[in-house]
Design an enzyme around this catalytic site. Structure first.
Site, PDB file in Angstrom:
ATOM      1  N   GLN A  97      -4.548  -1.789   9.539  1.00  0.00           N
ATOM      2  CA  GLN A  97      -4.432  -3.097   8.886  1.00  0.00           C
ATOM      3  C   GLN A  97      -5.104  -4.186   9.724  1.00  0.00           C
ATOM      4  O   GLN A  97      -4.820  -4.337  10.907  1.00  0.00           O
ATOM      5  CB  GLN A  97      -2.950  -3.433   8.649  1.00  0.00           C
ATOM      6  CG  GLN A  97      -2.720  -4.711   7.876  1.00  0.00           C
ATOM      7  CD  GLN A  97      -3.291  -4.686   6.453  1.00  0.00           C
ATOM      8  OE1 GLN A  97      -3.184  -3.690   5.736  1.00  0.00           O
ATOM      9  NE2 GLN A  97      -3.931  -5.770   6.042  1.00  0.00           N
ATOM     10  N   LYS A 116       0.839  -1.204   0.000  1.00  0.00           N
ATOM     11  CA  LYS A 116       0.000   0.000   0.000  1.00  0.00           C
ATOM     12  C   LYS A 116       0.871   1.251   0.000  1.00  0.00           C
ATOM     13  O   LYS A 116       0.638   2.210  -0.736  1.00  0.00           O
ATOM     14  CB  LYS A 116      -0.951  -0.017   1.210  1.00  0.00           C
ATOM     15  CG  LYS A 116      -2.063  -1.056   1.034  1.00  0.00           C
ATOM     16  CD  LYS A 116      -2.804  -1.434   2.304  1.00  0.00           C
ATOM     17  CE  LYS A 116      -3.779  -2.577   2.013  1.00  0.00           C
ATOM     18  NZ  LYS A 116      -4.446  -3.139   3.179  1.00  0.00           N
ATOM     19  N   ASP A 124     -10.766   3.288   3.988  1.00  0.00           N
ATOM     20  CA  ASP A 124     -10.801   1.834   3.827  1.00  0.00           C
ATOM     21  C   ASP A 124     -12.228   1.298   4.046  1.00  0.00           C
ATOM     22  O   ASP A 124     -12.471   0.103   3.930  1.00  0.00           O
ATOM     23  CB  ASP A 124      -9.834   1.197   4.846  1.00  0.00           C
ATOM     24  CG  ASP A 124      -9.385  -0.198   4.416  1.00  0.00           C
ATOM     25  OD1 ASP A 124      -9.454  -0.506   3.209  1.00  0.00           O
ATOM     26  OD2 ASP A 124      -8.966  -0.985   5.279  1.00  0.00           O
TER      27      ASP A 124
END
Ligand code: NAP
Length: 280
Positions: free
Chosen positions: A97, A53, A120
């Site tokens: 994450q 990422k 996200d």
């Protein structure tokens, strides 16, 4: 008949060029689009995903801030980190994450992310807004799948769509996004009975189950659209894709289908979040 290949790798690299242009334009306004990544612990797969990422950020000229916390981090410590990033005006997107170590209340931490920085698509509020068809950054894997479907102009209205998996980051938001595009959606999960029969009736299948080649070739109806979100070390997905060129009308390869779209969508959302500052 040869099926249409839904080439996520190609779409992601085309999209990167466009994002890079927008990033450079934003910089001319004095805005430096920035993604903060939070990695808790030392899970090697998570480390790889975060690195990928951040590398993508670099390729499009975007900044990334890497926050790395030890395995022993508590919920309160992680919440403090998230709150600091929420307050930091130089940060436009926050990625926590998944998964975090088991002692942490992951849901509480996801929901602490400022809705404007939830690039996200992990907050309950973001999910709710998305499900209601309101403005929201959808969860990146399903949102990336929808971008692929739209790029290839697949008309999914009225189709009988079956999503196999109901996780908060993938199956559930996927189902809502397909519903919002007027598909008729069935969600299968570990307690579903007659899964083979349900899949055999699907015009569109999304494999999001996390088991290598779980969905068998012979379960796929002729001319169905086949989307495989899975990725396993043996370089296969959740669907047995052998012979999909002859069976499906369109399918995502593994690798090179859904995977590249996930990261690209995260970067796109971060750029869009930074861009909002111009309009505000
Ligand atoms: P997950 O959280 O483990 O969820 C798996 C889902 O599959 C659950 O809803 C589970 O049902 C269901 N399931 C498990 N066994 C089943 C069975 N025998 N029959 C029917 N359903 C079953 O996984 P995830 O995070 O959603 O990920 C799913 C897949 O997508 C994995 O292969 C993962 O690697 C991949 N993925 C890819 C990306 C990408 O960027 N390409 C991103 C995220 C995930 P229950 O709810 O009943 O337990």
């Amino acid at each position: 008949m040869s099926a249409l290949l839904l080439d996520g790798k190609k779409l992601a690299s085309t999209s990167e060029i466009e994002i890079a242009k927008e990033v450079s334009e934003l910089k001319s306004y004095g805005i430096n689009p920035t993604l903060a990544t939070i990695l808790v612990g030392n899970d090697p797969a998570s480390e790889t995903y975060v690195r990928m990422k951040r590398n993508t950020c670099k390729r499009v000229g975007m900044e990334s801030i890497a926050v790395e916390l030890p395995e022993s981090t508590t919920t309160d410590e992680l919440l403090n980190t998230i709150n600091d990033l929420n307050k930091d005006n130089s940060v436009h997107g926050i990625l926590l994450q998944h998964p975090v170590p088991s002692q942490i209340d992951e849901r509480k931490c996801f929901d602490a992310i400022d809705i404007n920085k939830d690039v996200d698509g992990v907050t309950c509020l973001g999910f709710g807004n998305m499900a209601m068809g309101l403005n929201a950054y959808g969860s990146c894997t399903p949102a990336g799948i929808i971008r692929l479907i739209q790029y290839y102009k697949l008309d999914i209205e009225g189709l009988n769509a079956v999503v196999v998996g109901r996780s908060p980051i993938l199956g559930k938001p996927m189902a809502m996004m397909l519903l919002n595009l007027n598909a008729t959606v069935t969600i299968c999960h570990s307690r579903t009975t007659n899964i083979e029969k349900i899949i055999k009736n699907a015009d569109l299948i999304v494999g999001a189950v996390g088991i290598p080649r779980f969905i068998k070739t012979e379960w796929v109806k002729q001319d169905a659209i086949v989307i495989d979100a899975g990725f396993h070390p043996e370089k296969c997905g959740d669907i047995d894709l052998d012979d999909m060129t002859n069976i499906s009308s369109a399918y995502t390869p593994v690798p090179g289908g859904v995977g590249p779209m996930t990261i690209n969508t995260l970067i796109l959302h971060t750029m869009q979040s930074a861009k909002k500052l111009i309009k505000d």
